[in-house]
Structure formats: structure tokens, C-alpha cells
Design a protein around this motif. Structure first.
Motif, short mmCIF file in Angstrom:
data_model
loop_
_atom_site.label_atom_id
_atom_site.label_comp_id
_atom_site.label_asym_id
_atom_site.label_seq_id
_atom_site.Cartn_x
_atom_site.Cartn_y
_atom_site.Cartn_z
N MET A 102 -5.91 9.09 0.28
CA MET A 102 -5.73 7.65 0.26
C MET A 102 -4.25 7.35 0.09
SD MET A 102 -7.54 4.91 -2.18
CE MET A 102 -8.24 3.60 -1.25
N ASP A 103 -3.79 6.40 0.79
CA ASP A 103 -2.39 6.02 0.73
C ASP A 103 -2.09 5.29 -0.58
OD1 ASP A 103 0.20 5.53 1.33
OD2 ASP A 103 -0.21 4.05 2.89
N GLU A 104 -1.12 5.80 -1.36
CA GLU A 104 -0.79 5.21 -2.65
C GLU A 104 -0.18 3.81 -2.53
OE1 GLU A 104 -1.44 6.24 -5.71
OE2 GLU A 104 -2.53 7.95 -4.89
N ARG A 105 0.42 3.50 -1.41
CA ARG A 105 1.06 2.19 -1.25
C ARG A 105 0.03 1.07 -1.11
NH1 ARG A 105 4.54 3.52 3.72
NH2 ARG A 105 2.80 4.93 3.96
N THR A 106 -1.17 1.38 -0.64
CA THR A 106 -2.20 0.35 -0.46
C THR A 106 -3.15 0.26 -1.64
OG1 THR A 106 -3.64 1.89 0.71
CG2 THR A 106 -2.10 0.59 2.03
N ARG A 107 -3.06 1.17 -2.58
CA ARG A 107 -3.97 1.17 -3.73
C ARG A 107 -3.54 0.08 -4.72
NH1 ARG A 107 -5.27 6.59 -6.73
NH2 ARG A 107 -7.14 6.52 -5.47
N GLN A 108 -4.50 -0.74 -5.11
CA GLN A 108 -4.22 -1.80 -6.07
C GLN A 108 -4.69 -1.36 -7.45
OE1 GLN A 108 -6.09 -5.34 -4.71
NE2 GLN A 108 -4.86 -5.49 -2.86
N THR A 109 -4.02 -1.87 -8.47
CA THR A 109 -4.44 -1.54 -9.83
C THR A 109 -5.69 -2.34 -10.19
OG1 THR A 109 -3.03 -3.26 -10.76
CG2 THR A 109 -2.07 -1.07 -10.54
N THR A 110 -6.50 -1.76 -11.03
CA THR A 110 -7.71 -2.45 -11.47
C THR A 110 -7.40 -3.33 -12.67
OG1 THR A 110 -8.28 -0.59 -12.90
CG2 THR A 110 -9.22 -0.60 -10.68
#
Length: 63
Positions: A1-9
Motif C-alpha cells: 500500500m502506498d504510504e502517501r495515500t494512507r490516512q491516519t485513523t
């Protein structure tokens, strides 16, 4: 998974603890009305013991 598109919960710990407090408050109130203060004290000791057991299981024994 791309880290740039991951949002924090979002952090829900504070709101969950607040709602647990509110629920315990009305539950202890109902117990107090139906069976008296002694039953609330016993229920409080039991809940405290269960929380301690859960803490020991999650974090391990201390001491």
C-alpha cells in the motif's frame, strides 16, 4: 500500500472512556435504587477487580 495515500485513523479513546463512564453511572444508579448502596459497592469492587485482571493480562504482571 502506498504510504502517501494512507490516512491516519481518528483517536476515539477519550470518547469511548466518556461513554463508558456515562453508562456505568446510570447502571450503578439503577442498582442503587433497586438493591441499595451495598450492592453498588460490591459491584464497584467486582468491576475494579475485572479491570485489574484485564490490565494484568494485557500489560503483564508488575512486581
Amino acid at each position: 500500500m502506498d504510504e502517501r495515500t494512507r490516512q491516519t485513523t481518528p483517536e476515539y479513546t477519550t470518547s469511548a472512556l466518556f461513554f463508558i463512564f456515562i453508562n456505568m453511572l446510570w447502571i450503578f444508579g439503577v442498582v442503587w435504587v433497586n438493591w441499595g448502596l451495598e450492592a453498588v459497592a460490591i459491584a464497584g469492587v467486582v468491576v475494579n477487580h475485572l479491570i485489574t485482571l484485564l490490565d494484568n493480562r494485557i500489560n503483564g504482571e508488575k512486581g
